[in-house]
Design a protein around this motif. Structure first.
Motif, PDB file in Angstrom:
ATOM      1  N   TYR A   4      27.000 -16.305  -6.009  1.00 58.12           N
ATOM      2  CA  TYR A   4      25.819 -17.146  -6.756  1.00 58.12           C
ATOM      3  C   TYR A   4      24.712 -17.416  -7.494  1.00 58.12           C
ATOM      4  O   TYR A   4      24.228 -17.895  -7.152  1.00 58.12           O
ATOM      5  CB  TYR A   4      24.582 -16.672  -5.225  1.00 58.12           C
ATOM      6  N   THR A  34      19.283 -17.866   0.197  1.00 61.61           N
ATOM      7  CA  THR A  34      19.522 -17.930  -0.940  1.00 61.61           C
ATOM      8  C   THR A  34      19.494 -19.861  -1.820  1.00 61.61           C
ATOM      9  O   THR A  34      18.946 -20.686  -0.620  1.00 61.61           O
ATOM     10  CB  THR A  34      21.201 -18.905  -0.363  1.00 61.61           C
ATOM     11  N   PRO A  79      19.498 -23.370  -4.027  1.00 64.31           N
ATOM     12  CA  PRO A  79      20.505 -23.801  -4.452  1.00 64.31           C
ATOM     13  C   PRO A  79      20.825 -23.994  -6.851  1.00 64.31           C
ATOM     14  O   PRO A  79      20.130 -25.397  -6.750  1.00 64.31           O
ATOM     15  CB  PRO A  79      20.894 -25.089  -4.070  1.00 64.31           C
ATOM     16  N   ARG A  83      24.288 -23.536  -5.870  1.00 67.94           N
ATOM     17  CA  ARG A  83      24.614 -24.358  -4.423  1.00 67.94           C
ATOM     18  C   ARG A  83      25.895 -24.346  -3.735  1.00 67.94           C
ATOM     19  O   ARG A  83      26.050 -24.907  -2.754  1.00 67.94           O
ATOM     20  CB  ARG A  83      25.142 -26.286  -5.740  1.00 67.94           C
ATOM     21  N   THR A 125      25.082 -21.886  -1.200  1.00 61.66           N
ATOM     22  CA  THR A 125      24.770 -22.590   0.226  1.00 61.66           C
ATOM     23  C   THR A 125      25.480 -22.521   1.352  1.00 61.66           C
ATOM     24  O   THR A 125      24.769 -22.811   2.772  1.00 61.66           O
ATOM     25  CB  THR A 125      23.876 -24.651  -0.370  1.00 61.66           C
ATOM     26  N   TYR A 130      24.198 -20.256   3.050  1.00 64.90           N
ATOM     27  CA  TYR A 130      22.764 -20.368   3.367  1.00 64.90           C
ATOM     28  C   TYR A 130      22.375 -20.019   4.846  1.00 64.90           C
ATOM     29  O   TYR A 130      22.992 -20.100   6.375  1.00 64.90           O
ATOM     30  CB  TYR A 130      22.074 -21.123   3.239  1.00 64.90           C
ATOM     31  N   ILE A 134      13.477 -21.363   1.260  1.00 61.77           N
ATOM     32  CA  ILE A 134      14.364 -22.579   2.030  1.00 61.77           C
ATOM     33  C   ILE A 134      13.209 -22.792   3.341  1.00 61.77           C
ATOM     34  O   ILE A 134      13.033 -23.917   3.505  1.00 61.77           O
ATOM     35  CB  ILE A 134      15.563 -22.281   2.116  1.00 61.77           C
ATOM     36  N   PRO A 178      18.882 -31.017  -3.955  1.00 58.21           N
ATOM     37  CA  PRO A 178      19.124 -29.247  -3.879  1.00 58.21           C
ATOM     38  C   PRO A 178      20.130 -29.653  -5.408  1.00 58.21           C
ATOM     39  O   PRO A 178      20.596 -28.470  -6.040  1.00 58.21           O
ATOM     40  CB  PRO A 178      20.799 -29.556  -2.932  1.00 58.21           C
TER      41      PRO A 178
END
Ligand code: SAM
Length: 334
Positions: free
Chosen positions: A36, A198, A200, A206, A209, A212, A257, A322
């Protein structure tokens, strides 16, 4: 000078937030390749002459400390891959305004360096560890180094770091069934545990995700076994803390997030090339290296930092945009 003197005391951004915390990236290189964070095969690192020297870093942090910054966290990339990091830490720990020096590491090189780091003045350690299973560690980080990280943790404890916080990214389908095991491990060894969502950032962030996971689901899992009592931790940052009843272990939830905490943001980030990033999830930044190498004096440097703060955005836009942040976490200073 009167006007400048008043800004000498505090850095306040246009949204009324006082900035007293700098996250300092000392390298954009890393000895792991977490899926990630930094993609496999990534080669686009800053060149050595683009790194701020330790003397340049010290000047910037000195200026920040005269403007009210009290907390500095050394990060990266992996800070322990930069040669002589304890020397930089010794220099920073001598700055009178800096009250709290902490370091984030993946722990791979920690066993050999923990004592030097402590002697140099690191007060608090965060260690990133997403799994206790060797096969998963290899899959997530690209390297078979779990044993070295565990050794590093134990040596850090022996040399007296306390509290030691473990940062675990919650990754759906990758490690989310390990929340209870990790909590038990932390209870056994007296570590604190923080779960993180997580973000992006960069192509790798990204791509992640897909994994996520809102941390509410981790909390629900923990509550099947533990009673979580609301708590606070010194230097706790944006985490919401709970103590596991009957233990000294604190569990933190960092939810950029699902429940962002931008209203309380107190930080800026200085990248290894001298770029000052005003927000992790926005592009607003000021390049300090050309100014430092162009002979800027200390007063101008401080005025530049005060002006830079005016660019600090109200909040990240990871949800709305994002695709916006193309830089990796490792190059911004995670
Ligand atoms: N190498 C050090 C370490 O491992 O702690 C410091 C740098 S690392 C970039 C700092 C933290 O950023 C790690 O805990 C890592 O899990 C986190 N991180 C990296 N990419 C991320 C992403 N896309 N979303 C959320 N956290 C991320």
């Amino acid at each position: 000078m009167g006007k400048q003197d008043s800004s000498d005391k505090h850095l306040v951004d246009p949204h009324g937030r006082t900035i007293d915390y700098v996250r300092l990236s000392v390298t954009d290189k890393c000895n792991l390749r977490c899926t990630y964070c930094m993609p496999k095969g990534h080669r686009d690192f800053e060149r050595r002459n683009e790194y701020l020297t330790f003397a340049e870093v010290e000047r910037v942090i000195q200026a920040f400390s005269e403007l009210g910054v009290r907390h500095v966290r050394i990060t990266g990339g992996e800070p322990l891959v930069r040669k002589d990091v304890p020397d930089l830490i010794s220099r920073l720990s001598r700055l009178s305004g800096v009250e709290d020096l902490s370091l984030s590491t993946n722990g791979v090189l920690l066993a050999a360096q923990a004592l030097n780091l402590r002697r140099a003045g690191v007060q608090r350690l965060n260690i990133s560890l997403d799994t206790l299973r060797r096969d998963r560690f290899l899959k997530i980080t690209g390297n078979d180094e779990l044993d070295r990280v565990l050794d590093g943790l134990m040596v850090a404890k022996q040399v007296g770091f306390a509290p030691i916080k473990i940062n675990m990214l919650a990754l759906k389908g990758q490690n989310d069934d390990e929340a209870l095991d990790m909590a038990e491990f932390c209870i056994e060894h007296g570590f604190s545990l923080r779960f993180i969502e997580t973000m992006p950032m960069g192509s790798s962030g990204r791509a992640a995700t897909n994994y996520y996971l809102p941390l509410s689901s981790i909390k629900t899992q923990l509550e099947t076994r533990f009673n979580l009592v609301p708590s606070v931790m010194p230097g706790g940052g944006p985490a919401r803390y709970f103590r596991i009843d009957g233990s000294d272990t604190n569990i933190g939830f960092i939810t950029p997030i699902s429940q962002h905490f931008c209203d309380t943001c107190n930080r800026v980030r200085l990248a290894v090339d001298g770029t000052l990033h005003l927000c992790l999830g926005q592009t607003h930044s000021v390049p300090l290296r050309p100014l430092l190498r162009g002979g800027i004096d200390d007063g101008e440097l401080k005025r530049t930092l005060v002006e830079a703060l005016k660019l600090k955005p109200a909040r990240h836009e990871f949800g709305e945009k994002p695709e916006q942040i193309i830089r990796f976490m490792s190059s911004t200073g995670g």
